[in-house]
Motif scaffolding. Structure first.
Motif, PDB file in Angstrom:
ATOM      1  N   GLY A  10       0.719  -1.305  -0.005  1.00  0.00           N
ATOM      2  CA  GLY A  10      -0.037   0.171  -0.120  1.00  0.00           C
ATOM      3  C   GLY A  10       1.072   1.175  -0.086  1.00  0.00           C
ATOM      4  N   GLN A  11       0.225   2.399  -0.123  1.00  0.00           N
ATOM      5  CA  GLN A  11       0.966   3.744  -0.102  1.00  0.00           C
ATOM      6  C   GLN A  11       1.550   4.039   1.130  1.00  0.00           C
ATOM      7  OE1 GLN A  11      -0.802   7.362  -1.376  1.00  0.00           O
ATOM      8  NE2 GLN A  11      -0.020   8.139   0.501  1.00  0.00           N
ATOM      9  N   CYS A  12       1.095   3.860   2.168  1.00  0.00           N
ATOM     10  CA  CYS A  12       1.829   4.091   3.428  1.00  0.00           C
ATOM     11  C   CYS A  12       3.105   3.208   3.742  1.00  0.00           C
ATOM     12  CB  CYS A  12       0.876   4.346   4.548  1.00  0.00           C
ATOM     13  SG  CYS A  12       1.716   4.524   6.204  1.00  0.00           S
ATOM     14  N   GLN A  15       5.931   4.143   1.295  1.00  0.00           N
ATOM     15  CA  GLN A  15       6.603   5.268   1.791  1.00  0.00           C
ATOM     16  C   GLN A  15       7.630   4.756   2.731  1.00  0.00           C
ATOM     17  OE1 GLN A  15       6.514   7.890   0.360  1.00  0.00           O
ATOM     18  NE2 GLN A  15       4.390   8.182  -0.477  1.00  0.00           N
ATOM     19  N   ILE A  16       7.016   4.205   4.015  1.00  0.00           N
ATOM     20  CA  ILE A  16       7.654   3.874   5.280  1.00  0.00           C
ATOM     21  C   ILE A  16       8.858   2.882   4.807  1.00  0.00           C
ATOM     22  CG2 ILE A  16       7.354   3.134   7.336  1.00  0.00           C
ATOM     23  CD1 ILE A  16       5.239   4.770   7.666  1.00  0.00           C
ATOM     24  N   ASP A  67       1.106  -3.003  -4.268  1.00  0.00           N
ATOM     25  CA  ASP A  67       0.118  -2.197  -4.026  1.00  0.00           C
ATOM     26  C   ASP A  67      -0.894  -2.666  -5.008  1.00  0.00           C
ATOM     27  OD1 ASP A  67      -1.469  -0.026  -3.106  1.00  0.00           O
ATOM     28  OD2 ASP A  67       0.028   1.698  -3.686  1.00  0.00           O
ATOM     29  N   GLU A  69      -2.657  -0.067  -6.627  1.00  0.00           N
ATOM     30  CA  GLU A  69      -2.578   0.837  -7.788  1.00  0.00           C
ATOM     31  C   GLU A  69      -1.000   1.167  -8.282  1.00  0.00           C
ATOM     32  OE1 GLU A  69      -4.299   4.689  -6.484  1.00  0.00           O
ATOM     33  OE2 GLU A  69      -3.269   4.482  -4.501  1.00  0.00           O
ATOM     34  N   GLY A  96      -6.691   0.065  -7.395  1.00  0.00           N
ATOM     35  CA  GLY A  96      -6.817   0.467  -5.793  1.00  0.00           C
ATOM     36  C   GLY A  96      -7.783  -0.213  -5.311  1.00  0.00           C
ATOM     37  N   ALA A  97      -7.634  -0.045  -3.789  1.00  0.00           N
ATOM     38  CA  ALA A  97      -8.914  -0.508  -2.846  1.00  0.00           C
ATOM     39  C   ALA A  97      -9.809   0.566  -2.463  1.00  0.00           C
ATOM     40  CB  ALA A  97      -8.213  -1.135  -1.939  1.00  0.00           C
ATOM     41  N   GLY A  98      -9.305   1.871  -2.666  1.00  0.00           N
ATOM     42  CA  GLY A  98     -10.384   3.083  -2.436  1.00  0.00           C
ATOM     43  C   GLY A  98     -10.565   2.793  -0.794  1.00  0.00           C
ATOM     44  N   SER A 138       0.062   0.335   6.497  1.00  0.00           N
ATOM     45  CA  SER A 138      -0.858   1.130   7.213  1.00  0.00           C
ATOM     46  C   SER A 138      -1.970   0.276   7.516  1.00  0.00           C
ATOM     47  CB  SER A 138      -1.276   2.314   6.574  1.00  0.00           C
ATOM     48  OG  SER A 138      -1.979   2.160   5.458  1.00  0.00           O
ATOM     49  N   GLY A 142      -7.195   0.635   2.328  1.00  0.00           N
ATOM     50  CA  GLY A 142      -7.787  -0.447   1.956  1.00  0.00           C
ATOM     51  C   GLY A 142      -6.958  -1.596   1.526  1.00  0.00           C
ATOM     52  N   GLY A 144      -3.148  -1.922   1.990  1.00  0.00           N
ATOM     53  CA  GLY A 144      -2.148  -2.057   3.259  1.00  0.00           C
ATOM     54  C   GLY A 144      -2.812  -3.110   4.343  1.00  0.00           C
ATOM     55  N   PRO A 171      -3.917   4.581  12.331  1.00  0.00           N
ATOM     56  CA  PRO A 171      -4.835   5.677  11.932  1.00  0.00           C
ATOM     57  C   PRO A 171      -5.159   6.668  13.094  1.00  0.00           C
ATOM     58  CG  PRO A 171      -6.549   4.073  11.878  1.00  0.00           C
ATOM     59  CD  PRO A 171      -5.277   3.358  12.179  1.00  0.00           C
ATOM     60  N   ASN A 204      -0.099   6.996  14.011  1.00  0.00           N
ATOM     61  CA  ASN A 204       0.106   8.318  13.496  1.00  0.00           C
ATOM     62  C   ASN A 204      -0.077   9.569  14.188  1.00  0.00           C
ATOM     63  OD1 ASN A 204       1.507   8.162  10.825  1.00  0.00           O
ATOM     64  ND2 ASN A 204      -0.662   7.876   9.314  1.00  0.00           N
ATOM     65  N   LEU A 207       3.064  10.527  15.837  1.00  0.00           N
ATOM     66  CA  LEU A 207       3.728  11.152  14.952  1.00  0.00           C
ATOM     67  C   LEU A 207       3.271  12.787  14.575  1.00  0.00           C
ATOM     68  CD1 LEU A 207       4.107   8.519  11.846  1.00  0.00           C
ATOM     69  CD2 LEU A 207       5.948   9.021  13.859  1.00  0.00           C
TER      70      LEU A 207
END
Ligand SMILES: Nc1nc2c(ncn2[C@@H]2O[C@H](COP(=O)(O)OP(=O)(O)OP(=O)(O)O)[C@@H](O)[C@H]2O)c(=O)[nH]1
Ligand SMILES: [Mg+2]
Length: 316
Positions: A10-12, A15-16, A67, A69, A96-98, A138, A142, A144, A171, A204, A207
């Protein structure tokens, strides 16, 4: 060597996870294209825990990047360390999983999961004595969360005696405004309890409020309360049932999370109430049977004996 297979989802997660590889590469003296440029033998002594040695002396992360997407992967590929990773190990879908856990876990994610498990198998087979797996994801989105826990379950099934660790970003409404994040997180925690050996919860909200120390129980309580407020009204539930999910899974996940909060409460009380005296004024009969009841564990330390008593007290 005791190898670890790393997955970022997933995106997070991506990134991490990519930040993780930047740091670990630096520690081992490996530059952004996998060439060793270090200055001490120590850096190469255990380099195989995280890196494969490829032809030409290149060090390649034992990492899968996933991912639903393409965007996140494109940005990792285009980043400074984009050439470090094995190209085959980028796996992505298109839709994606929106922010829908059910799409990640049951529909979109389920279509891609075998491809991921194939790559995992491939990495596992080239290990000498694999320790296990580490996940970065994360719990609020949807992919991750939903697909991440699906992959964990599949790998757990295939490698039941290997260590399974997750680094899970919890989250917070302060950092994101997607309303269904408590659903996605609670459904994930329900899975992680069963199928990981260790889950490192990274908040988060902490953070965001840098310097604030958030106790783990508070994170679970916060997410649980947000979950319940929405679930009681069945808000947005059709997003999930529309993907074929049963409402029962929500009920189970909620009660599982509540149990977790109570369990942490017991530990907290056990340390906080070392000098607690039983209060005769509290009638034990009047304990309501609702979920507002918490278990309070009291450890009484006497000179010669240590006794542990459990009493039910009204939460109010
Ligand atoms: N700390 C941190 N949190 C992030 C980052 N990106 C996303 N998040 C958090 O992750 C949650 C959203 O999940 P994402 O990782 O974006 O979602 P996903 O796994 O890609 O799933 P979908 O996009 O829904 O398919 C929210 O709680 C965000 O606050 C990041 O780069 N750093
Ligand atoms: Mg995403």
């Amino acid at each position: 060597m005791r190898e670890i297979v790393h997955l970022q989802i997933g995106q997070c997660g991506n990134q991490i996870g990519s930040k993780f590889w930047e740091v670990i590469g630096e520690e081992h003296g490996i530059n952004s294209v996998g060439t060793y440029e270090g200055d001490t033998d120590l850096q190469l002594e255990r380099v195989n825990v995280y890196f494969n040695e490829a032809h030409g002396g290149k060090y390649v992360p034992r990492a899968l990047l996933v991912d639903l997407e393409p965007g996140t992967m494109d940005s990792v590929r285009g980043s400074r360390i984009g050439k470090l990773f094995r190209p085959d190990n980028f796996i992505h879908g298109s839709s994606g999983a929106g922010n829908n856990w059910a799409k990640g876990h049951y529909t979109e994610g389920a279509e891609l999961v075998e491809q991921v498990v194939d790559r995992v198998r491939n990495e596992a087979e080239s290990c000498d004595c694999m320790q296990g797996f580490q996940f970065v994801h994360s719990l609020g989105g949807g992919t991750g969360s939903g697909m991440g826990t699906l992959i964990i379950n599949k790998i757990r099934e295939e490698y039941p005696d290997r260590i399974m660790n997750s680094f899970s970003i919890m989250p917070s409404p302060k950092v994101s405004d997607t309303v269904v994040e408590p659903y996605n997180a609670t459904l994930s925690i329900h899975q992680l309890i069963e199928n990981t050996d260790e889950t490192y919860c990274i908040d988060n909200e902490a953070l965001y409020d840098i310097g604030n120390n958030t106790a783990i129980q508070e994170i679970f309580r916060r997410i649980g309360e947000q979950f319940s407020v929405m679930f009681r009204r069945k808000a947005f539930l059709h997003w999930y049932t529309g993907e074929g999910m049963d409402e029962l899974e929500f009920t189970e996940a909620e009660s599982n999370l509540n149990d977790l909060v109570s369990e942490y409460q017991q530990y907290q009380d056990a340390t906080a109430d070392l000098d607690w005296e039983p209060d005769e004024d509290i009638p034990e009969e009047e304990v309501p049977s609702s979920s507002a009841v918490t278990m309070q564990r009291t450890v009484e330390v006497k000179t010669e004996t240590v006794t542990e008593t459990t009493r039910q007290l009204d939460d109010m």
